[in-house]
Design a protein around this motif. Structure first.
Motif: not given
Length: 123
Positions: A53-69
């Motif tokens: 779940e943690a990896v999926k959440m992070t991967r989804n944010m990366v794919q949706h181009q969330f800024r790091n902060e």
């Protein structure tokens, strides 16, 4: 011939005895993900979020181009919920809802914070 065979066996033993450097976070996230985001993903897991779940959440944010902060803020909300003994699933659901509706990342994080605060009040 015999020395060569022994040499290969020794090399095989040494290689198999070496610690594994990669982990589920590194394996599950695409290359180029910020190291802080990777570290915070590991912190989510340590706080009690299942690894997938943690990896999926992070991967989804990366794919949706969330800024790091912003990604770090979202992860903080989940970590805070876990540390307060609150369920993390409603926050993860709010993230997924925001992504599906194409809500700006900052507003998604604000919505996650609101959900966490409501659960903290209710618990």
């Amino acid at each position: 011939m015999r020395k060569t065979l022994i040499g290969f066996l020794l090399i095989g033993l040494l290689v198999s005895a070496m610690p594994v450097w990669a982990d589920a976070v590194d394996d599950g996230l695409p290359p180029g993900v910020n190291e802080q985001v990777r570290t915070q993903t590991r912190e989510m897991i340590q706080a009690g979020v299942p690894t997938d779940e943690a990896v999926k959440m992070t991967r989804n944010m990366v794919q949706h181009q969330f800024r790091n902060e912003v990604a770090l803020q979202a992860q903080d909300e989940v970590i805070d919920a876990c540390r307060q003994g609150l369920p993390h699933e409603p926050l993860m659901s709010k993230l997924q809802e925001g992504l599906a509706k194409q809500v700006p990342p900052e507003k998604v994080v604000q919505a996650m914070k609101t959900v966490r605060e409501r659960y903290a009040y209710a618990y």
